[in-house]
Design a protein around this motif. Structure first.
Motif, PDB file in Angstrom:
ATOM      1  N   PHE A  42     129.886  36.823  32.730  1.00 17.20           N
ATOM      2  CA  PHE A  42     129.068  36.398  31.599  1.00 17.20           C
ATOM      3  C   PHE A  42     129.764  35.273  30.833  1.00 17.20           C
ATOM      4  O   PHE A  42     129.114  34.482  30.167  1.00 17.20           O
ATOM      5  CB  PHE A  42     128.809  37.579  30.662  1.00 17.20           C
ATOM      6  N   GLY A  43     131.106  35.249  30.913  1.00 17.17           N
ATOM      7  CA  GLY A  43     131.855  34.209  30.224  1.00 17.17           C
ATOM      8  C   GLY A  43     131.636  34.239  28.718  1.00 17.17           C
ATOM      9  O   GLY A  43     131.414  35.298  28.113  1.00 17.17           O
ATOM     10  N   SER A  44     131.692  33.055  28.111  1.00 15.86           N
ATOM     11  CA  SER A  44     131.504  32.960  26.660  1.00 15.86           C
ATOM     12  C   SER A  44     130.060  33.216  26.247  1.00 15.86           C
ATOM     13  O   SER A  44     129.776  33.334  25.055  1.00 15.86           O
ATOM     14  CB  SER A  44     131.950  31.575  26.164  1.00 15.86           C
ATOM     15  N   TYR A  45     129.156  33.320  27.236  1.00 12.84           N
ATOM     16  CA  TYR A  45     127.750  33.592  26.923  1.00 12.84           C
ATOM     17  C   TYR A  45     127.588  34.946  26.240  1.00 12.84           C
ATOM     18  O   TYR A  45     126.656  35.150  25.464  1.00 12.84           O
ATOM     19  CB  TYR A  45     126.916  33.544  28.205  1.00 12.84           C
ATOM     20  N   PHE A 247     118.971  35.384  33.773  1.00 14.29           N
ATOM     21  CA  PHE A 247     119.132  34.862  32.421  1.00 14.29           C
ATOM     22  C   PHE A 247     118.021  33.880  32.071  1.00 14.29           C
ATOM     23  O   PHE A 247     117.500  33.887  30.956  1.00 14.29           O
ATOM     24  CB  PHE A 247     120.495  34.174  32.259  1.00 14.29           C
ATOM     25  N   PHE A 248     117.662  33.034  33.032  1.00 11.58           N
ATOM     26  CA  PHE A 248     116.589  32.075  32.789  1.00 11.58           C
ATOM     27  C   PHE A 248     115.273  32.805  32.522  1.00 11.58           C
ATOM     28  O   PHE A 248     114.534  32.467  31.585  1.00 11.58           O
ATOM     29  CB  PHE A 248     116.443  31.136  33.985  1.00 11.58           C
ATOM     30  N   ARG A 249     114.967  33.817  33.331  1.00 10.15           N
ATOM     31  CA  ARG A 249     113.742  34.583  33.130  1.00 10.15           C
ATOM     32  C   ARG A 249     113.742  35.275  31.772  1.00 10.15           C
ATOM     33  O   ARG A 249     112.718  35.290  31.062  1.00 10.15           O
ATOM     34  CB  ARG A 249     113.579  35.618  34.253  1.00 10.15           C
ATOM     35  N   ALA A 250     114.895  35.833  31.382  1.00 12.61           N
ATOM     36  CA  ALA A 250     115.000  36.495  30.079  1.00 12.61           C
ATOM     37  C   ALA A 250     114.743  35.509  28.942  1.00 12.61           C
ATOM     38  O   ALA A 250     114.014  35.814  27.985  1.00 12.61           O
ATOM     39  CB  ALA A 250     116.368  37.141  29.921  1.00 12.61           C
ATOM     40  N   LEU A 251     115.338  34.310  29.037  1.00 11.07           N
ATOM     41  CA  LEU A 251     115.153  33.302  27.992  1.00 11.07           C
ATOM     42  C   LEU A 251     113.695  32.869  27.887  1.00 11.07           C
ATOM     43  O   LEU A 251     113.168  32.683  26.786  1.00 11.07           O
ATOM     44  CB  LEU A 251     116.053  32.094  28.265  1.00 11.07           C
ATOM     45  N   VAL A 252     113.046  32.689  29.041  1.00 12.14           N
ATOM     46  CA  VAL A 252     111.637  32.273  29.029  1.00 12.14           C
ATOM     47  C   VAL A 252     110.774  33.329  28.354  1.00 12.14           C
ATOM     48  O   VAL A 252     109.911  33.017  27.527  1.00 12.14           O
ATOM     49  CB  VAL A 252     111.150  32.002  30.468  1.00 12.14           C
ATOM     50  N   ILE A 253     111.013  34.595  28.673  1.00  8.57           N
ATOM     51  CA  ILE A 253     110.242  35.677  28.043  1.00  8.57           C
ATOM     52  C   ILE A 253     110.584  35.783  26.565  1.00  8.57           C
ATOM     53  O   ILE A 253     109.706  35.975  25.718  1.00  8.57           O
ATOM     54  CB  ILE A 253     110.514  37.020  28.752  1.00  8.57           C
ATOM     55  N   GLN A 254     111.884  35.625  26.239  1.00  2.25           N
ATOM     56  CA  GLN A 254     112.315  35.711  24.845  1.00  2.25           C
ATOM     57  C   GLN A 254     111.623  34.687  23.956  1.00  2.25           C
ATOM     58  O   GLN A 254     111.329  34.965  22.795  1.00  2.25           O
ATOM     59  CB  GLN A 254     113.834  35.508  24.757  1.00  2.25           C
ATOM     60  N   ILE A 255     111.379  33.505  24.492  1.00  8.91           N
ATOM     61  CA  ILE A 255     110.781  32.461  23.660  1.00  8.91           C
ATOM     62  C   ILE A 255     109.269  32.408  23.796  1.00  8.91           C
ATOM     63  O   ILE A 255     108.562  32.142  22.824  1.00  8.91           O
ATOM     64  CB  ILE A 255     111.399  31.075  23.988  1.00  8.91           C
ATOM     65  N   SER A 256     108.721  32.691  24.998  1.00  7.57           N
ATOM     66  CA  SER A 256     107.274  32.551  25.188  1.00  7.57           C
ATOM     67  C   SER A 256     106.487  33.694  24.558  1.00  7.57           C
ATOM     68  O   SER A 256     105.455  33.455  23.921  1.00  7.57           O
ATOM     69  CB  SER A 256     106.940  32.452  26.678  1.00  7.57           C
ATOM     70  N   MET A 302     117.918  43.458  28.297  1.00  2.00           N
ATOM     71  CA  MET A 302     118.417  44.550  29.128  1.00  2.00           C
ATOM     72  C   MET A 302     117.510  44.821  30.319  1.00  2.00           C
ATOM     73  O   MET A 302     117.966  45.293  31.363  1.00  2.00           O
ATOM     74  CB  MET A 302     118.591  45.812  28.279  1.00  2.00           C
ATOM     75  N   SER A 303     116.220  44.498  30.180  1.00  2.00           N
ATOM     76  CA  SER A 303     115.277  44.722  31.284  1.00  2.00           C
ATOM     77  C   SER A 303     115.385  43.631  32.343  1.00  2.00           C
ATOM     78  O   SER A 303     115.224  43.903  33.537  1.00  2.00           O
ATOM     79  CB  SER A 303     113.834  44.769  30.746  1.00  2.00           C
ATOM     80  N   CYS A 304     115.641  42.392  31.915  1.00  2.00           N
ATOM     81  CA  CYS A 304     115.660  41.257  32.842  1.00  2.00           C
ATOM     82  C   CYS A 304     116.978  41.109  33.586  1.00  2.00           C
ATOM     83  O   CYS A 304     117.001  40.647  34.728  1.00  2.00           O
ATOM     84  CB  CYS A 304     115.344  39.964  32.094  1.00  2.00           C
ATOM     85  N   VAL A 305     118.080  41.452  32.951  1.00  2.00           N
ATOM     86  CA  VAL A 305     119.403  41.256  33.550  1.00  2.00           C
ATOM     87  C   VAL A 305     119.882  42.582  34.127  1.00  2.00           C
ATOM     88  O   VAL A 305     120.189  43.526  33.395  1.00  2.00           O
ATOM     89  CB  VAL A 305     120.407  40.721  32.506  1.00  2.00           C
ATOM     90  N   SER A 306     119.937  42.654  35.464  1.00  2.00           N
ATOM     91  CA  SER A 306     120.239  43.916  36.152  1.00  2.00           C
ATOM     92  C   SER A 306     121.629  44.442  35.825  1.00  2.00           C
ATOM     93  O   SER A 306     121.885  45.645  35.941  1.00  2.00           O
ATOM     94  CB  SER A 306     120.102  43.723  37.666  1.00  2.00           C
TER      95      SER A 306
END
Length: 347
Positions: A42-45, A247-256, A302-306
Motif C-alpha cells: 500500500f506504501g504511503s497510500y 483501487f481505481f474501481r474504489a475511487l470511481v465508486i467513491q466519487i461517482s 473495504m468491499s472493493c479492495v480484496s
C-alpha cells in the motif's frame, strides 16, 4: 401548516446520529486494518486512506454535535440550526456551521489527492516521493487551505443581514416555529428587489471555483488512468495489477456514487434560488445523506479492495485464537485449583 417541517428535522437528526455511529464503527475497522494488517505494498497510500477516514469522522462529529439543516424558499437557500450546544452564541455557531461545510470541501480535496496519487503510482512513480516524510504536509496544507476558503465563503458571504431576516423570518416561524433572530442562520438569497445580491454571488463563485478545481483533477486523472492503465501495469506482477485495478474501481465508486446521489442535488439547490421559483422545500431531506457518506466510503473501500477481506479474516482468526488460548489457560488453572483442593482434603 404550522411547523409542517419539524418531522423532517427529526429525521435529519436521526440520520446525523446514524452517520456518526456508523462512521465510528466502519471507519475504525478500516483504519485499524490499514495500520496493522495491510501489507507494505500500500506504501504511503495507507496514510491517505487513514487521513481521509479521520477527516470523515470529524465531518460526522460536527453534524452529530451541531445538527444543521437546509431549507429552500423561493429565491433563497437557508442554512440553520435549532440548537446552540456547548453554550455557543449565534455568531460562534454560524462559524461552526461554516467550518462544517469546509470539512465537506476538504473531503472532496482528499478524493482529488487520492486520484492524483493513483495516477502517479501508475504513470510517474518518482513523484510518489512527494507523499513521504515532511512532503506529506503539502497535501495536508492543500485540503486545509481549500477547506478554510470554503468555510470563509459560507461564513462571511452568506452571513444574514436585515433584509435576509425580513425575507425569511415568516417562513422560518411558520415551518419550524422559531424566531429567526434567536437561532444561528446563514442564507444565500439571490435577489434583493430587482437587484442581484452580489455578496452572495461572490461566495457562491468561490465555492464553484474550489469544486471545479477538485473535479477537474479527478476527471483528468481518472480519464488518463482509464485509458492508459492496462498498458502501463502490464509489466507489473499479477498481484500489483489487481491492486491497482481495485483501487481505481474504489475511487470511481467513491466519487461517482455521492456525486450523482448527493453532490449534484445539493449544487442544484445552491443555484436554484437564481431561478426565483415559488417554492418551500425542506432541503434537509437531501442534506441528511451527507451524514452517512463517510461510513459508506469505508464500506466501499473495504468491499472493493480484496486485501481488506483477507485482513479482516486474519483479524477474526487471531481474535478467536486469543480467546481460545485464554479460555484454555483459565480452564487449566481451574482444573489445577480443583485438583489441589481435592488433594488437601484427602490429607
Amino acid at each position: 401548516m404550522g411547523a409542517a417541517y419539524l418531522p423532517y428535522i427529526q429525521f435529519s437528526i436521526f440520520m446525523g446520529n446514524l452517520g456518526f455511529f456508523s462512521n465510528a464503527f466502519f471507519g475504525f475497522i478500516l483504519v485499524y486494518l490499514t495500520l496493522f494488517y495491510i501489507k507494505r505494498q500500500f506504501g504511503s497510500y495507507k496514510y491517505l486512506l487513514v487521513n481521509f477516514q479521520v477527516l470523515g469522522f470529524v465531518f460526522a462529529s460536527f453534524e452529530f454535535l451541531f445538527h444543521t439543516f437546509l431549507h429552500t424558499y423561493n429565491a433563497s437557500l437557508t442554512y440553520f440550526s435549532l440548537s446552540r450546544p456547548l453554550g455557543f452564541s449565534n455568531f460562534t455557531m454560524e462559524w461552526m456551521m461554516g467550518i462544517y461545510t469546509g470539512l465537506y470541501s476538504a473531503t472532496i480535496c482528499m478524493l482529488a489527492i487520492q486520484f492524483m496519487y493513483r495516477y502517479w503510482a501508475i504513470f510517474d512513480t518518482p513523484k510518489l516521493s512527494y507523499f513521504q516524510g515532511w512532503y506529506y504536509f503539502i497535501w495536508v496544507g492543500y485540503y486545509t487551505f481549500f477547506g478554510v476558503l470554503w468555510a470563509f465563503a459560507v461564513g462571511h458571504f452568506f452571513a444574514m443581514d436585515e433584509f435576509g431576516r425580513k425575507y425569511l423570518g415568516d417562513e422560518i416561524l411558520l415551518r419550524y416555529e422559531r424566531n429567526i433572530s434567536e437561532i444561528p442562520v446563514l442564507g444565500l438569497i439571490a435577489y434583493e428587489g430587482d437587484n442581484i445580491r452580489w455578496r452572495n454571488v461572490y461566495g457562491l463563485s468561490l465555492m464553484t471555483l474550489i469544486s471545479t478545481v477538485q473535479y477537474s483533477i479527478i476527471v483528468i486523472c481518472g480519464h488518463q488512468m482509464y485509458s492508459g492503465m492496462v498498458t502501463k501495469i502490464a509489466v507489473l506482477s499479477a498481484q500489483h495489477r489487481r491492486l491497482h485495478r481495485q483501487f481505481f474501481r474504489a475511487l470511481v465508486i467513491q466519487i461517482s456514487a455521492p456525486t450523482i446521489i448527493l453532490f449534484c442535488p445539493v449544487f442544484f439547490m445552491i443555484y436554484a434560488p437564481f431561478a426565483d421559483l415559488e417554492m418551500s422545500f425542506p432541503s434537509c431531506i437531501i442534506q441528511s445523506g451527507f451524514t452517512v457518506y463517510p461510513a459508506l466510503d469505508s464500506v466501499i473501500m473495504m468491499s472493493c479492495v480484496s486485501e481488506y477481506g483477507r485482513a479482516l479474516k486474519k483479524l477474526i482468526v487471531n481474535t478467536k485464537e486469543r480467546y481460545t488460548v485464554k479460555a484454555t489457560k483459565e480452564e487449566s488453572r481451574e482444573t489445577a485449583h480443583t485438583h489441589g483442593k481435592a488433594v488437601t482434603t484427602k490429607l
